[in-house]
Scaffold this motif. Structure first.
Motif, short mmCIF file in Angstrom:
data_model
loop_
_atom_site.label_atom_id
_atom_site.label_comp_id
_atom_site.label_asym_id
_atom_site.label_seq_id
_atom_site.Cartn_x
_atom_site.Cartn_y
_atom_site.Cartn_z
N GLN A 118 -5.69 -1.73 4.13
CA GLN A 118 -6.92 -2.88 4.42
C GLN A 118 -6.95 -3.42 2.88
OE1 GLN A 118 -9.60 -1.99 7.56
NE2 GLN A 118 -8.75 0.30 7.17
N LEU A 119 -7.35 -2.51 1.97
CA LEU A 119 -7.65 -3.24 0.73
C LEU A 119 -6.58 -4.03 0.15
CD1 LEU A 119 -9.36 -0.15 -0.91
CD2 LEU A 119 -10.41 -2.17 0.17
N HIS A 120 -5.38 -3.63 0.10
CA HIS A 120 -4.31 -4.66 -0.33
C HIS A 120 -4.23 -5.85 0.27
CE1 HIS A 120 -1.58 -2.68 -3.04
NE2 HIS A 120 -2.58 -1.54 -3.11
N GLU A 121 -4.53 -6.05 1.58
CA GLU A 121 -4.49 -7.21 2.37
C GLU A 121 -5.55 -7.95 2.15
OE1 GLU A 121 -4.90 -8.90 7.20
OE2 GLU A 121 -5.27 -6.54 6.67
N LEU A 122 -6.90 -7.52 1.48
CA LEU A 122 -7.72 -8.31 1.02
C LEU A 122 -7.35 -8.57 -0.42
CD1 LEU A 122 -11.04 -5.95 1.62
CD2 LEU A 122 -10.18 -8.22 2.79
N LEU A 123 -6.67 -8.15 -1.38
CA LEU A 123 -5.99 -8.41 -2.32
C LEU A 123 -5.13 -9.64 -2.06
CD1 LEU A 123 -5.06 -5.04 -4.09
CD2 LEU A 123 -6.81 -6.72 -4.86
N TRP A 124 -4.39 -9.65 -1.19
CA TRP A 124 -3.38 -10.57 -0.89
C TRP A 124 -4.30 -11.93 -0.78
CZ3 TRP A 124 1.97 -11.41 0.23
CH2 TRP A 124 2.23 -12.69 0.54
N TYR A 125 -5.19 -11.94 0.02
CA TYR A 125 -6.18 -12.98 0.30
C TYR A 125 -6.63 -13.55 -1.13
CZ TYR A 125 -5.51 -12.03 5.27
OH TYR A 125 -5.26 -11.68 6.53
N LEU A 126 -7.14 -12.68 -1.89
CA LEU A 126 -7.91 -13.04 -2.79
C LEU A 126 -7.09 -13.81 -3.93
CD1 LEU A 126 -10.35 -10.05 -3.16
CD2 LEU A 126 -11.37 -12.34 -3.03
N THR A 127 -5.93 -12.85 -4.09
CA THR A 127 -4.95 -13.43 -4.94
C THR A 127 -4.46 -14.96 -4.74
OG1 THR A 127 -4.21 -11.33 -5.49
CG2 THR A 127 -2.47 -12.91 -6.09
N ALA B 65 0.63 -1.03 0.00
CA ALA B 65 -0.12 -0.05 0.11
C ALA B 65 0.78 1.23 -0.11
CB ALA B 65 -0.86 0.04 1.23
N GLY B 66 2.11 1.20 0.62
CA GLY B 66 2.75 2.36 0.70
C GLY B 66 3.39 2.95 -0.53
N GLN B 67 3.95 2.11 -1.37
CA GLN B 67 4.27 2.52 -2.74
C GLN B 67 3.15 3.00 -3.66
OE1 GLN B 67 5.10 -0.72 -1.48
NE2 GLN B 67 4.92 -2.14 -3.05
N LYS B 68 1.80 2.37 -3.48
CA LYS B 68 0.70 2.48 -4.24
C LYS B 68 0.30 3.98 -3.85
CE LYS B 68 -2.08 0.05 -6.51
NZ LYS B 68 -3.25 -0.77 -6.23
N LEU C 295 -10.94 -0.09 -6.35
CA LEU C 295 -11.15 0.71 -5.46
C LEU C 295 -9.65 1.43 -5.07
CD1 LEU C 295 -13.66 -1.13 -2.99
CD2 LEU C 295 -13.95 0.71 -4.36
N THR C 296 -8.77 0.53 -5.09
CA THR C 296 -7.30 1.16 -4.56
C THR C 296 -6.86 2.11 -5.49
OG1 THR C 296 -5.92 -0.52 -5.88
CG2 THR C 296 -6.78 -1.22 -3.71
N LEU C 297 -7.41 2.21 -6.79
CA LEU C 297 -6.92 3.20 -7.72
C LEU C 297 -7.82 4.68 -7.75
CD1 LEU C 297 -6.21 0.50 -10.74
CD2 LEU C 297 -4.62 1.71 -9.17
N PHE D 72 -3.81 6.16 3.33
CA PHE D 72 -2.67 4.98 3.51
C PHE D 72 -3.64 3.87 4.34
CE2 PHE D 72 0.50 3.08 6.48
CZ PHE D 72 1.14 2.20 5.31
N PRO D 73 -4.25 4.00 5.58
CA PRO D 73 -4.67 2.78 6.10
C PRO D 73 -5.90 2.25 5.41
CG PRO D 73 -4.35 4.56 7.72
CD PRO D 73 -4.28 5.23 6.26
N VAL D 74 -6.59 2.97 4.50
CA VAL D 74 -7.55 2.39 3.72
C VAL D 74 -6.95 1.64 2.66
CG1 VAL D 74 -9.39 3.07 2.09
CG2 VAL D 74 -9.20 4.53 4.35
N VAL D 75 -6.00 2.06 1.85
CA VAL D 75 -5.16 1.17 0.93
C VAL D 75 -4.77 -0.07 1.57
CG1 VAL D 75 -3.69 1.22 -1.09
CG2 VAL D 75 -5.22 3.16 -0.41
#
Length: 276
Positions: free
Chosen positions: A109-118, A75-78, A143-145, A104-107
């Motif tokens: 959390q979304l990136h953590e969900l991306l990890w699980y889905l991937t 999320a940090g680099q995004k 959403l992250t974009l 940053f905290p929103v993205v």
């Protein structure tokens, strides 16, 4: 068609392309994990002008163990390079910095969900659910974009609930292939539990509290570890082959050894061998 367009490698923190957001945006309190108190939006005293940590190689020795187990899932680099186009919080207006710290905290959390889905898309047993998993992964990535204003309006809790329902179904399919009786320890209080050599194959350990539990030599093959609290859990010589929904921060918070067998989605923490 590519069933998992995102690579798990892309969902790990890349500090070289981040403006030290976790060192500024997030708060922490003096504890066993952090040597001092820090408010959200206030730079850590160890953060240098180049956004690097001044004590990175000595974090554990200096009382900042919490930093060594943290990962932003990319999320940090995004947020740094995409959401805010490479403009850092030091150079922009105050409102720019405030937006960055809120987003940053929103993205994350979304990136953590991306990890699980991937990861779910890589599980052979989840094949029947791949269209739904793919749809939710694409929706989460979209959403992250969003712009800073759009991200501020995202109902992360509602989106997480939708994703979690699908991950539950994925877990059931993945664990169904494990022979024998599969233990359901979802949300169980197993703090300090003596589980040395325990047979936890295909177990449901979602959200289980395993703080300081002894899992030395335990068999965790094919277990669901999503949200399990592994702080100070002893995984020495445990077998986590095929365990899923295990994240790097969880593993970083645990203790292990060269004999601990891990799934390919995570890396062996450096301090496991350094602490020997």
């Amino acid at each position: 068609m590519n069933d998992h367009p995102l690579d798990l490698v892309d969902l790990r923190g890349d500090c070289e392309n981040c403006f030290g957001l976790c060192c500024v945006a997030l708060p922490f309190a003096a504890s066993a994990d952090f040597a001092v108190d820090k408010d959200a939006g206030t730079p850590c005293r160890n953060l240098q002008d180049d956004h690097r940590c001044g004590i990175h190689a000595r974090l554990r020795q200096r009382g900042f163990t919490g930093c060594t187990v943290y990962d932003c899932f990319g999320a940090g680099q995004k947020v740094s390079q995409i959401t805010f186009g490479g403009q850092g919080w030091r150079t922009g207006p105050r409102e720019h910095a405030r937006q960055m710290f809120d987003v940053f905290p929103v993205v994350r959390q979304l990136h953590e969900l991306l990890w699980y889905l991937t990861e779910a898309l890589t599980l052979p047993a989840a094949r029947p659910l791949r269209p739904e998993l793919r749809r939710l992964l694409e929706a989460t990535e979209a959403l992250t974009l969003g712009s800073p204003q759009e991200l501020a309006q995202v109902d992360v809790a509602a989106h997480r609930q939708e994703v979690n329902q699908l991950l539950l179904r994925t877990s059931e399919l993945a664990r169904a292939g494990t022979r024998g009786r599969k233990k359901d320890r979802r949300g169980a209080d197993l703090m300090g539990a003596r589980l040395k050599g325990a047979d936890l194959r295909g177990a449901n350990l979602r959200g289980a509290y395993l703080i300081a539990a002894d899992l030395t030599g335990a068999d965790l093959r094919g277990a669901d570890l999503i949200g399990a609290d592994l702080r100070d859990t002893d995984l020495t010589d445990a077998d986590l082959t095929g365990a899923f929904f295990l994240t790097q921060p969880q593993l970083n918070a645990a203790r292990g050894s060269a004999g601990t067998r891990l799934p390919g989605s995570v890396s062996r923490p450096a301090h496991w061998t350094a602490d020997v």
